[in-house]
Design an enzyme around this catalytic site. Sequence first.
Site, short mmCIF file in Angstrom:
data_model
loop_
_atom_site.label_atom_id
_atom_site.label_comp_id
_atom_site.label_asym_id
_atom_site.label_seq_id
_atom_site.Cartn_x
_atom_site.Cartn_y
_atom_site.Cartn_z
N SER A 138 0.85 -1.19 0.00
CA SER A 138 0.00 0.00 0.00
C SER A 138 0.89 1.23 0.00
O SER A 138 2.03 1.19 0.46
CB SER A 138 -0.89 0.00 1.25
OG SER A 138 -1.54 1.25 1.42
N TYR A 148 -0.86 -0.81 10.42
CA TYR A 148 -1.15 -1.15 9.02
C TYR A 148 -0.02 -0.66 8.11
O TYR A 148 0.53 -1.43 7.33
CB TYR A 148 -2.48 -0.53 8.59
CG TYR A 148 -2.83 -0.86 7.15
CD1 TYR A 148 -3.44 -2.06 6.83
CD2 TYR A 148 -2.53 0.02 6.11
CE1 TYR A 148 -3.75 -2.38 5.52
CE2 TYR A 148 -2.83 -0.28 4.80
CZ TYR A 148 -3.45 -1.48 4.51
OH TYR A 148 -3.74 -1.80 3.19
#
Length: 257
Positions: A138, A148
């Site tokens: 990401s 994350y």
Amino acid sequence: MTTALITGSTAGIGAAFARRLAADGHDLVLVARDTKRLTEQATELHDKHGIEAEVLSADLATDEGVEKVAARLEDRRNPVDLLVNNAGFGNKGRYLDVPMADELRMLKVHIEAVLRLTSAATAAMRERGRGGVVNVASVAAFVPRGTYGASKAWVVQFTQGAARDLAGTGVRLMALCPGFVRTEFHERAGMGTDNIPNWMWLDADKLVATALADLARGRTLSVPDPRYKALMGLVKLTPRGLLGGVTSRTGRKYGPR
């Protein structure tokens, strides 16, 4: 005809990879937790494209699930030529607001499963002298945004390092770093998305087309959109301390809630 194994294949980016690879004539091994959805997906892709689609139900947050998929990747009689490590999820809440068990489950899926499955796949691929791995990370990997982002930063560093170590073997590895994509990701995490500007959203099918083209070119990192490439260029120029404050404020303004 080659075979691709896709984790998290039933929705979002994983489903887009499955559609594109099936349309290109690749047989598939579809991996997710929901056996019913997997079976429906396999039937649809087989009927539409005439390819073979194998169903492999597994929870990558468990050792049993990871071992099941690793065993399939290690099967020399039915080799996998392309691995797409796409399975992943987000947790709603800031650091210390998220239960530790959920944080550890994320690390299990985003890091341990990626490491073990990439290792299983590339060991077999190196023996054959060909193969590819796409590890879905990401753009959050490049900014300080909690567990994350940290887990995705690990995916990028690991993938590029492994790609260097396997250079010349015929095995290609690439980290794919998308931005916001319209999938079930945010809904499953209980995150609202109404506050995210339309220009930040990417189309999953176009993203996959760019990613596969980048893999074919031998790139080890793919940021598949000019808008996000420009943003990442700004990130590189921004002092780390200032970046932390900016991304925190931006996350509260535009990020999932």
